[in-house]
Scaffold this motif. Structure first.
Motif, PDB file in Angstrom:
ATOM      1  N   ALA A  51     -80.146 -75.009  42.388  1.00  0.00           N
ATOM      2  CA  ALA A  51     -79.289 -74.031  43.063  1.00  0.00           C
ATOM      3  C   ALA A  51     -78.134 -73.697  42.135  1.00  0.00           C
ATOM      4  CB  ALA A  51     -78.758 -74.606  44.372  1.00  0.00           C
ATOM      5  N   THR A  52     -77.751 -72.428  42.089  1.00  0.00           N
ATOM      6  CA  THR A  52     -76.609 -72.037  41.265  1.00  0.00           C
ATOM      7  C   THR A  52     -75.310 -72.187  42.050  1.00  0.00           C
ATOM      8  OG1 THR A  52     -76.539 -69.704  41.932  1.00  0.00           O
ATOM      9  CG2 THR A  52     -78.068 -70.289  40.152  1.00  0.00           C
ATOM     10  N   CYS A  53     -74.198 -72.186  41.302  1.00  0.00           N
ATOM     11  CA  CYS A  53     -72.886 -72.300  41.935  1.00  0.00           C
ATOM     12  C   CYS A  53     -72.598 -71.129  42.867  1.00  0.00           C
ATOM     13  CB  CYS A  53     -71.803 -72.406  40.870  1.00  0.00           C
ATOM     14  SG  CYS A  53     -71.709 -70.975  39.757  1.00  0.00           S
ATOM     15  N   ASN A  54     -73.190 -69.965  42.581  1.00  0.00           N
ATOM     16  CA  ASN A  54     -72.970 -68.805  43.446  1.00  0.00           C
ATOM     17  C   ASN A  54     -73.817 -68.882  44.713  1.00  0.00           C
ATOM     18  OD1 ASN A  54     -71.129 -67.651  41.699  1.00  0.00           O
ATOM     19  ND2 ASN A  54     -72.640 -66.360  40.674  1.00  0.00           N
ATOM     20  N   GLN A  55     -74.996 -69.483  44.610  1.00  0.00           N
ATOM     21  CA  GLN A  55     -75.874 -69.610  45.776  1.00  0.00           C
ATOM     22  C   GLN A  55     -75.336 -70.632  46.767  1.00  0.00           C
ATOM     23  OE1 GLN A  55     -79.479 -70.802  43.778  1.00  0.00           O
ATOM     24  NE2 GLN A  55     -80.490 -68.853  44.203  1.00  0.00           N
ATOM     25  N   VAL A  56     -74.954 -71.781  46.228  1.00  0.00           N
ATOM     26  CA  VAL A  56     -74.642 -72.958  47.051  1.00  0.00           C
ATOM     27  C   VAL A  56     -73.345 -73.593  46.554  1.00  0.00           C
ATOM     28  CG1 VAL A  56     -75.432 -75.273  47.699  1.00  0.00           C
ATOM     29  CG2 VAL A  56     -77.096 -73.397  47.521  1.00  0.00           C
ATOM     30  N   ASN A  57     -72.361 -73.682  47.412  1.00  0.00           N
ATOM     31  CA  ASN A  57     -71.124 -74.401  47.090  1.00  0.00           C
ATOM     32  C   ASN A  57     -70.432 -74.798  48.379  1.00  0.00           C
ATOM     33  OD1 ASN A  57     -69.341 -72.140  47.883  1.00  0.00           O
ATOM     34  ND2 ASN A  57     -70.099 -71.142  46.008  1.00  0.00           N
ATOM     35  N   GLN A  58     -69.287 -75.475  48.274  1.00  0.00           N
ATOM     36  CA  GLN A  58     -68.610 -75.978  49.466  1.00  0.00           C
ATOM     37  C   GLN A  58     -68.141 -74.867  50.392  1.00  0.00           C
ATOM     38  OE1 GLN A  58     -67.545 -76.229  46.338  1.00  0.00           O
ATOM     39  NE2 GLN A  58     -65.314 -76.293  46.155  1.00  0.00           N
ATOM     40  N   ASP A  59     -68.033 -73.643  49.875  1.00  0.00           N
ATOM     41  CA  ASP A  59     -67.663 -72.504  50.714  1.00  0.00           C
ATOM     42  C   ASP A  59     -68.881 -71.797  51.301  1.00  0.00           C
ATOM     43  OD1 ASP A  59     -65.012 -73.007  50.080  1.00  0.00           O
ATOM     44  OD2 ASP A  59     -64.996 -71.605  48.394  1.00  0.00           O
ATOM     45  N   GLY A  60     -70.065 -72.259  50.944  1.00  0.00           N
ATOM     46  CA  GLY A  60     -71.299 -71.681  51.482  1.00  0.00           C
ATOM     47  C   GLY A  60     -72.073 -70.820  50.512  1.00  0.00           C
ATOM     48  N   GLY A  61     -71.391 -70.240  49.493  1.00  0.00           N
ATOM     49  CA  GLY A  61     -72.106 -69.371  48.565  1.00  0.00           C
ATOM     50  C   GLY A  61     -72.736 -68.190  49.283  1.00  0.00           C
ATOM     51  N   TYR A  62     -73.545 -67.412  48.540  1.00  0.00           N
ATOM     52  CA  TYR A  62     -74.140 -66.246  49.197  1.00  0.00           C
ATOM     53  C   TYR A  62     -75.308 -66.622  50.099  1.00  0.00           C
ATOM     54  CZ  TYR A  62     -77.746 -66.021  45.471  1.00  0.00           C
ATOM     55  OH  TYR A  62     -78.778 -66.292  44.590  1.00  0.00           O
ATOM     56  N   THR A  63     -75.791 -67.881  50.018  1.00  0.00           N
ATOM     57  CA  THR A  63     -76.841 -68.326  50.941  1.00  0.00           C
ATOM     58  C   THR A  63     -76.261 -68.870  52.239  1.00  0.00           C
ATOM     59  OG1 THR A  63     -76.872 -70.580  50.065  1.00  0.00           O
ATOM     60  CG2 THR A  63     -78.347 -68.970  49.017  1.00  0.00           C
ATOM     61  N   GLY A  64     -74.945 -69.121  52.247  1.00  0.00           N
ATOM     62  CA  GLY A  64     -74.327 -69.744  53.411  1.00  0.00           C
ATOM     63  C   GLY A  64     -74.524 -71.248  53.452  1.00  0.00           C
ATOM     64  N   MET A  65     -75.043 -71.834  52.359  1.00  0.00           N
ATOM     65  CA  MET A  65     -75.341 -73.262  52.345  1.00  0.00           C
ATOM     66  C   MET A  65     -74.399 -74.046  51.448  1.00  0.00           C
ATOM     67  SD  MET A  65     -79.526 -73.609  52.413  1.00  0.00           S
ATOM     68  CE  MET A  65     -79.947 -72.215  51.355  1.00  0.00           C
ATOM     69  N   THR A  66     -73.973 -75.203  51.942  1.00  0.00           N
ATOM     70  CA  THR A  66     -73.279 -76.187  51.117  1.00  0.00           C
ATOM     71  C   THR A  66     -74.350 -77.014  50.399  1.00  0.00           C
ATOM     72  OG1 THR A  66     -73.279 -77.842  52.865  1.00  0.00           O
ATOM     73  CG2 THR A  66     -71.419 -76.296  52.814  1.00  0.00           C
ATOM     74  N   PRO A  67     -73.956 -77.843  49.429  1.00  0.00           N
ATOM     75  CA  PRO A  67     -74.968 -78.666  48.757  1.00  0.00           C
ATOM     76  C   PRO A  67     -75.818 -79.513  49.700  1.00  0.00           C
ATOM     77  CG  PRO A  67     -72.985 -78.637  47.431  1.00  0.00           C
ATOM     78  CD  PRO A  67     -72.658 -77.911  48.708  1.00  0.00           C
ATOM     79  N   ILE A  68     -75.203 -80.169  50.675  1.00  0.00           N
ATOM     80  CA  ILE A  68     -75.999 -80.998  51.591  1.00  0.00           C
ATOM     81  C   ILE A  68     -76.887 -80.126  52.471  1.00  0.00           C
ATOM     82  CG2 ILE A  68     -74.264 -81.128  53.424  1.00  0.00           C
ATOM     83  CD1 ILE A  68     -76.669 -83.932  52.240  1.00  0.00           C
ATOM     84  N   ASP A  69     -76.421 -78.931  52.805  1.00  0.00           N
ATOM     85  CA  ASP A  69     -77.272 -77.991  53.556  1.00  0.00           C
ATOM     86  C   ASP A  69     -78.516 -77.644  52.748  1.00  0.00           C
ATOM     87  OD1 ASP A  69     -75.478 -77.810  55.684  1.00  0.00           O
ATOM     88  OD2 ASP A  69     -74.461 -76.052  54.848  1.00  0.00           O
ATOM     89  N   PHE A  70     -78.334 -77.432  51.439  1.00  0.00           N
ATOM     90  CA  PHE A  70     -79.468 -77.072  50.587  1.00  0.00           C
ATOM     91  C   PHE A  70     -80.460 -78.232  50.493  1.00  0.00           C
ATOM     92  CE2 PHE A  70     -81.641 -76.389  46.493  1.00  0.00           C
ATOM     93  CZ  PHE A  70     -82.083 -75.085  46.673  1.00  0.00           C
ATOM     94  N   VAL A  71     -79.945 -79.451  50.405  1.00  0.00           N
ATOM     95  CA  VAL A  71     -80.829 -80.623  50.385  1.00  0.00           C
ATOM     96  C   VAL A  71     -81.660 -80.661  51.661  1.00  0.00           C
ATOM     97  CG1 VAL A  71     -80.917 -83.147  50.394  1.00  0.00           C
ATOM     98  CG2 VAL A  71     -79.323 -81.965  48.882  1.00  0.00           C
TER      99      VAL A  71
END
Length: 429
Positions: A51-71
């Motif tokens: 996952a890229t920093c823009n896709q997934v980060n603590q603010d949700g990224g453009y996917t709306g997912m945090t890192p644990i959400d992506f996991v």
């Protein structure tokens, strides 16, 4: 064997001359990830998903997912696909201040450090440290020493997380920031040896100065430019002769290979040559979602020929309408007159359309398309017309494929090039 050790073993084998590598699926698209799991299961190989920093980060990224959400998201897909999560390596790509580069550097770096901690504590094994982007109060371009200093601070943050098994790292950047190339491809050049040496040596010195020297043993790769790239309508093919010096230079260092970004749309021969030349980690993202878009469009043409007009999803028109209503994901990338913009939105290699598959209206339209062709399966002549690469396999195996199967298999054709180039078959665990 830990996942870090899996990667270290692969790196060691590649440097010794074995043509082995690993491809990294850089996508949050459900169909792409499903296809990747099916391919890895068929090949009995491990699967690297990033996952890229823009896709997934603590603010949700453009996917709306945090890192644990992506996991959790990947784990849910793996469960549905009956794919063992222990065979999945998760990575974070371009982790740095890029999502917050509009802020002053001090503030942006605090957020970047927090993000790296989030990724590591959530179970991501492979961390690409990339602080190459200028923030609002930075000069452009950034001094390489400043880039390395910021990367070292992020590594220090990652190392501060208490874990039994520490992550591995990728350093350096010789590629566009996340989102794709916008520069003139005619100016593309292979990384210079002096720049390679400076990147590795400067990072090593700064890691030591921060007392995280043990992390150096887990730096497995350095991002360089091998001379490959793509833009909206063209691809620069890998030319091994131009990277000969670079290939030989990596042997100065112990247990470090190259990581090649923007390998999308390379030929299988080009990908194979990259792996042979110690570009043992091949990143691919838009090329896979582009394949998905092609498959969806093919299904939509089948729908036009086979399903009653009032029942059709009209997904191509739905996508065009949504992209025009919400243009923020493509307006900074596509330029030209009306007809050129329409072409780019639908067919560009940059595949900005990938940002729209999670839109509610698009998801509903795609669900209608799949439902229509599931309830009324397309006849063989239409499969032959719009999926010729899959048609003969259907005939040989005397099988009926659902629309989801067709999507998976079409994306799988692209993935197959990477699996063969990396020799990812029955990878040693």
């Amino acid at each position: 064997m830990s996942k870090t050790n899996m990667l270290k073993t692969l790196v060691s084998r590649n440097l010794k001359g074995d043509r082995v590598g690993i491809y990294s699926v850089c996508s949050a698209n459900r169909y792409v990830l499903e296809a990747a799991m099916l391919t890895a299961k068929e090949n009995e190989s491990i699967l690297l998903i990033e996952a890229t920093c823009n896709q997934v980060n603590q603010d949700g990224g453009y996917t709306g997912m945090t890192p644990i959400d992506f996991v959790d998201y990947v784990a849910d897909i793996a469960k549905q696909m009956a794919f063992n999560m222990s065979n999945i390596i998760l990575g974070g790509d371009h982790l740095g201040p890029n999502p917050w580069k509009h802020l002053p550097a001090e503030e942006a770096m605090k957020k970047a450090i927090n993000m790296v901690k989030n990724y590591v504590s959530s179970g991501f094994t492979k961390i690409h440290l990339d602080a190459s982007m200028s923030c609002s109060d930075d000069p452009t371009p950034l001094n390489p020493n400043v880039i390395a200093e910021r990367a070292a601070l992020m590594c220090q943050a990652a190392e501060s997380i208490t874990l039994t098994k520490k992550p591995c790292y990728i350093i350096g950047t010789e590629v566009p920031v996340p989102g794709g190339a916008q520069e003139d491809l005619d100016e593309l050049a292979v990384t210079k040896i002096d720049d390679l040496n400076q990147t590795i040596n400067t990072h090593a010195e700064l890691f030591k100065s921060l007392n995280i020297e043990s992390a150096l043993e887990r730096v497995l790769g350095v991002v360089v430019q091998p001379g490959v790239e793509f833009d909206h309508a063209s691809v620069i093919e890998y030319q091994p002769s131009k990277a000969t010096e670079l290939k030989n230079a990596i042997h100065q260092y112990d247990n470090i290979v190259f990581e090649a970004h923007s390998t999308d749309y390379q030929t299988e021969a080009g990908l194979t040559s990259l792996v042979q030349d110690h570009f043992a980690i091949l990143k691919v993202g838009p090329g896979l979602s582009f394949a998905m878009r092609e498959a969806v469009f093919s299904l939509s043409h089948i729908e036009d020929a086979w399903i009653e007009m009032e029942k059709r999803s009209n997904i191509r028109d739905v996508l065009e309408n949504v992209m025009n209503t919400k243009p923020q994901y493509w307006t900074g990338y596509y330029h030209g007159i009306k007809e050129e913009l329409e072409f780019a939105r639908r067919f560009s290699f940059s595949d900005r359309i990938r940002y729209y598959w999670s839109d509610n209206e698009v998801e509903k339209s795609l669900a209608t398309l799949i439902k229509n062709l599931t309830e009324k399966p397309a006849p063989l002549p239409l499969i032959s017309q719009y999926f010729p690469s899959i048609y003969h396999d259907m005939r040989d195996n005397q099988c009926q494929l659902t629309p989801r199967d067709l999507l998976h298999r079409y994306i799988g054709i692209e993935l197959g090039k990477y699996a063969r180039a990396c020799n990812q078959f029955g990878t040693e665990r």
